[in-house]
Structures are given as C-alpha cells and as structure tokens.
Design a protein around this motif. Structure first.
Motif, PDB file in Angstrom:
ATOM      1  N   GLY A 171      32.159  43.506  43.854  1.00 26.87           N
ATOM      2  CA  GLY A 171      32.588  43.757  45.241  1.00 26.87           C
ATOM      3  C   GLY A 171      31.571  43.212  46.225  1.00 26.87           C
ATOM      4  N   GLY A 172      31.962  43.090  47.508  1.00 24.78           N
ATOM      5  CA  GLY A 172      31.122  42.372  48.470  1.00 24.78           C
ATOM      6  C   GLY A 172      29.928  43.127  49.014  1.00 24.78           C
ATOM      7  N   GLU A 185      25.692  43.599  49.912  1.00 27.56           N
ATOM      8  CA  GLU A 185      24.707  42.719  50.556  1.00 27.56           C
ATOM      9  C   GLU A 185      23.981  41.872  49.508  1.00 27.56           C
ATOM     10  OE1 GLU A 185      23.043  42.187  53.940  1.00 27.56           O
ATOM     11  OE2 GLU A 185      25.209  42.359  54.096  1.00 27.56           O
ATOM     12  N   ALA A 245      27.043  37.821  51.629  1.00 25.91           N
ATOM     13  CA  ALA A 245      27.567  38.997  50.909  1.00 25.91           C
ATOM     14  C   ALA A 245      27.732  38.621  49.444  1.00 25.91           C
ATOM     15  CB  ALA A 245      28.899  39.400  51.513  1.00 25.91           C
ATOM     16  N   PRO A 277      29.895  38.162  45.849  1.00 24.40           N
ATOM     17  CA  PRO A 277      31.197  37.512  45.633  1.00 24.40           C
ATOM     18  C   PRO A 277      32.341  38.515  45.711  1.00 24.40           C
ATOM     19  CG  PRO A 277      29.979  37.691  43.561  1.00 24.40           C
ATOM     20  CD  PRO A 277      29.050  38.146  44.635  1.00 24.40           C
ATOM     21  N   ARG A 278      33.469  38.048  46.226  1.00 23.77           N
ATOM     22  CA  ARG A 278      34.673  38.877  46.295  1.00 23.77           C
ATOM     23  C   ARG A 278      35.428  38.751  44.977  1.00 23.77           C
ATOM     24  NH1 ARG A 278      35.512  36.577  52.057  1.00 23.77           N
ATOM     25  NH2 ARG A 278      36.513  34.903  50.905  1.00 23.77           N
ATOM     26  N   PRO A 279      36.452  39.595  44.765  1.00 22.14           N
ATOM     27  CA  PRO A 279      37.237  39.470  43.519  1.00 22.14           C
ATOM     28  C   PRO A 279      37.773  38.042  43.363  1.00 22.14           C
ATOM     29  CG  PRO A 279      37.836  41.481  44.676  1.00 22.14           C
ATOM     30  CD  PRO A 279      36.894  40.742  45.592  1.00 22.14           C
ATOM     31  N   GLU A 301      35.907  35.513  42.758  1.00 22.22           N
ATOM     32  CA  GLU A 301      34.834  34.561  43.081  1.00 22.22           C
ATOM     33  C   GLU A 301      33.669  34.715  42.111  1.00 22.22           C
ATOM     34  OE1 GLU A 301      35.073  33.746  47.865  1.00 22.22           O
ATOM     35  OE2 GLU A 301      33.651  35.248  47.171  1.00 22.22           O
ATOM     36  N   SER A 347      29.275  33.813  41.992  1.00 20.77           N
ATOM     37  CA  SER A 347      28.115  33.461  42.807  1.00 20.77           C
ATOM     38  C   SER A 347      27.287  32.427  42.039  1.00 20.77           C
ATOM     39  CB  SER A 347      27.284  34.724  43.076  1.00 20.77           C
ATOM     40  OG  SER A 347      26.249  34.418  43.972  1.00 20.77           O
ATOM     41  N   ASN A 384      29.153  31.531  47.106  1.00 17.31           N
ATOM     42  CA  ASN A 384      30.249  32.266  46.463  1.00 17.31           C
ATOM     43  C   ASN A 384      31.494  31.387  46.553  1.00 17.31           C
ATOM     44  OD1 ASN A 384      28.554  34.460  46.126  1.00 17.31           O
ATOM     45  ND2 ASN A 384      29.131  35.357  48.098  1.00 17.31           N
ATOM     46  N   PRO A 386      35.602  30.511  44.698  1.00 18.74           N
ATOM     47  CA  PRO A 386      36.624  30.930  43.735  1.00 18.74           C
ATOM     48  C   PRO A 386      36.307  30.330  42.362  1.00 18.74           C
ATOM     49  CG  PRO A 386      37.639  30.146  45.763  1.00 18.74           C
ATOM     50  CD  PRO A 386      36.183  29.828  45.875  1.00 18.74           C
TER      51      PRO A 386
END
Length: 346
Positions: free
Chosen positions: A2-3, A5, A31, A33-35, A37, A39, A95, A97
């Motif tokens: 989840g995003g 810091e 931030a 990586p999001r779902p 994604e 890093s 980050n 996809p």
C-alpha cells in the motif's frame, strides 16, 4: 504493497521548457507502490531524441512541467528489470505498473538494458512490422550512428544480404562500416539522395525517416516500386538549445502530404510510427521485447553505449546527443561511475 511514505530520493526534473539548464537534480519524497505496481531501484536510464524535444516543449506525450522525464530505465526489484514508460523514469527510485517491466536477459549490463527498449522496439517494428524487410533488399537509415540507427543496422544484419545506406557526419563513417553499413553518406557535404541514386539508380526498398519536413518528400521519391517509407520523428525541428520558431514553421510548411490516389499510382507505402502512442498495446510490445531478448541471447544484437553520465551532468549528456557527437546510446546513471570518482580523487 500500500502507498506508505518512502525515503527521499534524487530525480531529474524538467522545471520549464528551454535550454539545458531547465533540467535540475531535485530531492523527491515518493510514496510506496500502489497495488499492481513495483518499486524499482534505478541503476541506468536511457536518453532519447524525444527527451531533447520534450525539453523544448516539442513532445506531446510529456505532462506539463515541473515533470520528471525519461521513457526507459533498468534497475532492480530484487530481480533485474528493464522498464518502459511514457515519462517519469529519470529517478533513483520509480514506482511503475508491473506490466511495464521486462526481465533483463542473462549477462546484460544495466547500461545495455537502459539502451534496449525504446531504440530496439522502434527499429524492430519499423523494419519488420511495417517495413517487411526481406533478403536482398536495400534500406536507407538516417542518423545511422544514433540509438535507433545503431539498432536498425544490427537488426538489418539478421536478414540475409541487406544493403544498408546510412547518413552520418564523416567522422562516424569508419564506425558505420565496421557495423555493417555498405554505403555511409555524409549528409553535411553531399546530397544523400543523389549519392543513393549513383549506387542504386532505382532507389531503395525501405527508408527510415526520423527527420520530417522536406526530407520525408525526398525519402518518398527515393523508394523503388513497392517500397516503404516509415516516418517516426521530426528531428529537423531541433536546431539549437531552445525552440526555434523559424525551424518549426519551415518544417511544418515542408511537411510531406500525399493523397490516397497518388499513392495508388506510385505503388509505394507511407507508414507512421510513434512508440509514445503504443501504451495500450502491452501484449504487442511484450512480444517484440521477447524477440529482441532472444536475439540478444543469440549474440545477434548488442546495444552500443556511447557514453555514461551521472544525473548532475545531464546537460553535458544532452549536448552530446543534440550536437550529434554520439555513436550509439547516451546513458544517464544516478551516481557517477566508480572509475570517474576515483579519477576525481587522484
């Protein structure tokens, strides 16, 4: 993940349109990586002609400044990967996809990996998907010592008995001959169309056109019957550090235009290619990268690195490319290469 810091990292940021000084190294706090994604810890980035256009405000796929440019990089996510994106990759950490990452082949350096995707995908699709290159054909490659040019020469060599004409300044001709160009032409002192016709009166089967403007018309006229012109850039817009309105007006005024009826009478094809508009074509790109990785593993292609520059020397890296001094790919790395820092200490 989840995003949350992330730690601070360095990035190259285009602060506005204009000269080399518009690119600055800045600290960024990203931030996590999001779902979907990953890093990537970036080790090397590719510099492309489109990045020079972007700095001048001439590239339509870049968001407005302040923005982080960069369409390709290589680094680690645990595994070693190459990354392709519309922009945003000139950073120490990115980050992206997971679908925009490709595993690096065995034995490939990060610099080579950062030199592969944009230039070789472009050259491959132009030559084979549009150009339908076959044995015993002839090809004219402009800017033959640049990133796409170098890739195109190597890919032409994978097909039997292809005759390559390549334009470049005279100082690069020996290097071009070594790489397989039968007929290097100095576009600065000669009319390349005349030079091609001296050797091949009927013209050539395929012209790769990254120049635009009046050169596209010259390319079309140089095609044999059933020949193909693939236009994939407008390098003629770039005449200096900053945007040149006269060059823009002249290039657009001379831009090639042809009707479908005229094409029919000429027995020729005109194709347009722009990797920046291929974002939606993930499967297509993945299949091309798989073919390129296979060719690399067989030793049939190998990215040629011209020079490697740390982020804080991005102006010098861009100058190297814009003044057409490079033979092969110009690479950016977050930190100065180890040898360089040792030299600085002595």
């Amino acid at each position: 993940a989840g995003g949350g810091e992330a730690a601070e990292h360095r990035a190259l940021v285009l602060t506005g349109f204009g000269g080399y000084e518009k690119l600055k190294v800045q600290a960024r706090r990203g931030a996590g990586p999001r779902p979907g994604e990953v890093s990537v810890a970036v080790r090397a980035c590719g510099l492309n002609f489109a990045d020079l256009m972007a700095r001048q405000g001439l590239y339509d796929r870049l968001p407005p400044p302040p923005v982080c440019p960069g369409m390709e990089c290589a680094g680690t996510v645990g595994d070693k990967v190459m990354v392709l994106a519309r922009s945003g990759l000139w950073q120490e950490v990115v980050n992206v996809p997971a679908s925009q990452t490709f595993p690096m082949p065995e034995g490939m350096s990060f610099e080579e990996a950062a030199a592969l995707l944009v230039n070789y995908i472009t050259a491959y699709m132009i030559l084979f998907d549009f150009g339908n290159l076959r044995p015993n054909q002839s090809v004219l490659i402009h800017m033959a010592a640049g990133g796409v040019g170098t890739a195109a020469i190597q890919l032409c060599k994978t097909v039997e008995n292809v005759t390559i004409f390549g334009t470049a300044s005279a100082s690069k001709h020996d290097s071009l001959k070594e790489s397989g160009v039968a007929h290097p032409i100095d576009y600065r002192t000669m009319d390349y169309a005349e030079e091609v016709r001296k050797i091949s009166p009927k013209g050539v089967d395929i012209v790769l056109d990254p120049l635009g403007g009046s050169d596209t018309s010259k390319a079309f006229n140089l095609l044999k019957p059933m020949g193909k012109l693939i236009t994939y850039g407008v390098a003629n817009l770039l005449t200096g550090q900053k945007r040149n309105l006269m060059a823009m007006a002249k290039t657009w005024w001379n831009q090639f235009s042809i009707s479908a009826l005229h094409l029919l009478q000429q027995n020729k094809a005109v194709c347009g290619y722009h990797l920046g508009y291929m974002d939606e074509e993930a499967e297509l790109l993945r299949s091309v990268v798989a073919k390129l990785v296979n060719l690399y593993s067989q030793g049939k292609i190998k990215p040629k690195i011209d020079s490697v520059w740390p982020f804080d020397q991005v102006a010098e890296a861009m100058r190297q490319m814009q003044e057409k001094k490079n033979i092969g790919k110009v690479i950016l790395v977050p930190e100065a290469p180890k040898e360089e820092s040792k030299k600085a200490e002595n």
